[in-house]
Design a protein around this motif. Sequence first.
Motif, PDB file in Angstrom:
ATOM      1  N   SER A 113       0.677  -1.008   0.129  1.00 36.80           N
ATOM      2  CA  SER A 113       0.091  -0.051   0.103  1.00 36.80           C
ATOM      3  C   SER A 113       0.870   1.550   0.046  1.00 36.80           C
ATOM      4  O   SER A 113       2.015   0.965   0.170  1.00 36.80           O
ATOM      5  CB  SER A 113      -0.684   0.450   0.952  1.00 36.80           C
ATOM      6  N   ILE A 114      -0.067   2.207  -0.315  1.00 41.55           N
ATOM      7  CA  ILE A 114       1.282   3.366  -0.081  1.00 41.55           C
ATOM      8  C   ILE A 114       1.521   4.087   1.212  1.00 41.55           C
ATOM      9  O   ILE A 114       2.892   4.672   1.219  1.00 41.55           O
ATOM     10  CB  ILE A 114       0.078   4.637  -0.783  1.00 41.55           C
ATOM     11  N   VAL A 116       2.517   1.650   3.503  1.00 49.68           N
ATOM     12  CA  VAL A 116       3.503   0.448   3.721  1.00 49.68           C
ATOM     13  C   VAL A 116       5.061   1.333   2.818  1.00 49.68           C
ATOM     14  O   VAL A 116       6.554   1.663   3.042  1.00 49.68           O
ATOM     15  CB  VAL A 116       3.525  -0.354   3.092  1.00 49.68           C
ATOM     16  N   LEU A 117       5.189   1.952   1.545  1.00 50.93           N
ATOM     17  CA  LEU A 117       5.850   2.390   0.647  1.00 50.93           C
ATOM     18  C   LEU A 117       6.228   3.968   1.254  1.00 50.93           C
ATOM     19  O   LEU A 117       7.473   4.411   1.466  1.00 50.93           O
ATOM     20  CB  LEU A 117       5.175   3.200  -0.359  1.00 50.93           C
ATOM     21  N   GLN A 118       5.532   4.619   1.991  1.00 57.49           N
ATOM     22  CA  GLN A 118       5.647   5.537   2.630  1.00 57.49           C
ATOM     23  C   GLN A 118       6.406   5.324   3.500  1.00 57.49           C
ATOM     24  O   GLN A 118       7.939   6.102   3.964  1.00 57.49           O
ATOM     25  CB  GLN A 118       4.758   6.868   3.324  1.00 57.49           C
ATOM     26  N   LYS A 119       6.979   3.730   5.424  1.00 58.30           N
ATOM     27  CA  LYS A 119       8.019   3.453   5.954  1.00 58.30           C
ATOM     28  C   LYS A 119       8.668   2.556   5.047  1.00 58.30           C
ATOM     29  O   LYS A 119      10.126   2.857   5.193  1.00 58.30           O
ATOM     30  CB  LYS A 119       6.613   3.197   6.392  1.00 58.30           C
ATOM     31  N   CYS A 206       7.461  12.247  -3.002  1.00 56.80           N
ATOM     32  CA  CYS A 206       5.939  11.590  -3.785  1.00 56.80           C
ATOM     33  C   CYS A 206       5.142  11.056  -2.969  1.00 56.80           C
ATOM     34  O   CYS A 206       4.153  10.940  -3.616  1.00 56.80           O
ATOM     35  CB  CYS A 206       7.558  10.667  -5.092  1.00 56.80           C
ATOM     36  N   ALA A 207       5.751   9.800  -2.546  1.00 52.36           N
ATOM     37  CA  ALA A 207       4.219   9.035  -1.890  1.00 52.36           C
ATOM     38  C   ALA A 207       3.952   9.448  -0.492  1.00 52.36           C
ATOM     39  O   ALA A 207       2.370   9.263  -0.684  1.00 52.36           O
ATOM     40  CB  ALA A 207       5.395   8.040  -0.793  1.00 52.36           C
ATOM     41  N   ALA A 208       3.613  10.930  -0.255  1.00 49.76           N
ATOM     42  CA  ALA A 208       2.852  11.128   0.510  1.00 49.76           C
ATOM     43  C   ALA A 208       1.628  12.298  -0.413  1.00 49.76           C
ATOM     44  O   ALA A 208       1.058  12.797   0.043  1.00 49.76           O
ATOM     45  CB  ALA A 208       3.907  12.800   1.508  1.00 49.76           C
ATOM     46  N   ASN A 209       2.108  12.686  -1.683  1.00 48.61           N
ATOM     47  CA  ASN A 209       1.379  12.932  -2.457  1.00 48.61           C
ATOM     48  C   ASN A 209       0.524  12.171  -2.851  1.00 48.61           C
ATOM     49  O   ASN A 209      -0.601  11.879  -3.262  1.00 48.61           O
ATOM     50  CB  ASN A 209       2.260  13.776  -3.707  1.00 48.61           C
ATOM     51  N   SER A 210       1.331  11.352  -3.453  1.00 42.61           N
ATOM     52  CA  SER A 210       0.371   9.668  -3.624  1.00 42.61           C
ATOM     53  C   SER A 210      -0.540   9.111  -2.848  1.00 42.61           C
ATOM     54  O   SER A 210      -1.813   9.077  -2.960  1.00 42.61           O
ATOM     55  CB  SER A 210       1.229   8.476  -4.112  1.00 42.61           C
ATOM     56  N   ALA A 211      -0.204   9.205  -1.224  1.00 45.15           N
ATOM     57  CA  ALA A 211      -1.238   9.384  -0.008  1.00 45.15           C
ATOM     58  C   ALA A 211      -1.855  10.101   0.170  1.00 45.15           C
ATOM     59  O   ALA A 211      -3.850   9.743  -0.183  1.00 45.15           O
ATOM     60  CB  ALA A 211      -0.402   9.314   1.581  1.00 45.15           C
ATOM     61  N   ILE A 218      -7.867   8.671  -6.275  1.00 43.62           N
ATOM     62  CA  ILE A 218      -7.857   9.327  -7.834  1.00 43.62           C
ATOM     63  C   ILE A 218      -6.223   9.648  -7.973  1.00 43.62           C
ATOM     64  O   ILE A 218      -6.017  10.242  -8.538  1.00 43.62           O
ATOM     65  CB  ILE A 218      -7.868  10.706  -8.007  1.00 43.62           C
ATOM     66  N   SER A 219      -5.826   8.119  -6.990  1.00 43.26           N
ATOM     67  CA  SER A 219      -4.176   8.140  -6.967  1.00 43.26           C
ATOM     68  C   SER A 219      -3.982   7.043  -8.453  1.00 43.26           C
ATOM     69  O   SER A 219      -5.436   6.025  -8.872  1.00 43.26           O
ATOM     70  CB  SER A 219      -3.445   7.730  -5.660  1.00 43.26           C
ATOM     71  N   PRO A 220      -2.700   7.616  -9.341  1.00 46.19           N
ATOM     72  CA  PRO A 220      -1.352   7.994  -8.525  1.00 46.19           C
ATOM     73  C   PRO A 220      -1.660   8.989  -9.387  1.00 46.19           C
ATOM     74  O   PRO A 220      -2.694   9.700  -9.972  1.00 46.19           O
ATOM     75  CB  PRO A 220      -0.249   6.465  -9.617  1.00 46.19           C
TER      76      PRO A 220
END
Length: 261
Positions: A113-114, A116-119, A206-211, A218-220
Amino acid sequence: MNSDLKAAVLERCRRMEIPLIGIASTDRWENPPFQPWMPEEFYPQSIFPEARSVIVIGLPVHLPVLETTPSIYYHELYKTVNTLLDQYTYRLASFLNDCGYPSVFVPRDGYGSIEVLQKSPIAFFSHRHAALLAGLGTFGVNNTLITPKYGPRVRFGSVLTAADLPPDPMLSDDLCTRCMLCVRACPAGALDERDYPEGLTDKAACAANSAKLARRHISPCGICINVCPVGEDRRHYASKNPDGADLRRRAREHVQKYGGF
């Protein structure tokens, strides 16, 4: 090397209407084209020890849909392409297994998930680097792989196989024009003007914007690949209507009103 098997793989891809396919030998990871390079644990042979070749396929992101980003339209297209990549690479791996060559597919994303990607903003395998080594494109300032036909508007999937297949040549000409449109357009300010890999994306931004976009369904984002001028697809979709730009704007505004928060 098994040229007949490569021909059979290419024919299989043709029947599945896969427009981009490239093959890299696993020793290319051990002789990288630039530095810094990934740690050995991310090499295909570290993930699947029997691997001798990596088959990479690419599916295009249709430009008129991408032009509506961020939107539910692009969101659904992105999911559709991802699903097809997983299905096609699974089927290719199964075909190679049936031919007697141990093979596995690698899912198009390596994170849950986003959040997870942020971490931990690193997947266990990079399809972009595999596509580079398979001769499908070159890296751009926006940290994506740019292809001649679709620019950076491509998603990739990979198959790791024990088959020793003839590799495709890597591209020698750099496709990025250094126009910096992606740098200026990035809503997260995640890009700078240095060439890859020195100017790596600010993955946290980038990940924060995706989250944020994911919370609105409406991601990505996709803006950096939308503005890139490279690719034959731009000529393919170019409008012959003198009012084309205004019509595209109105279409984008209409789509963006619906389907998300």
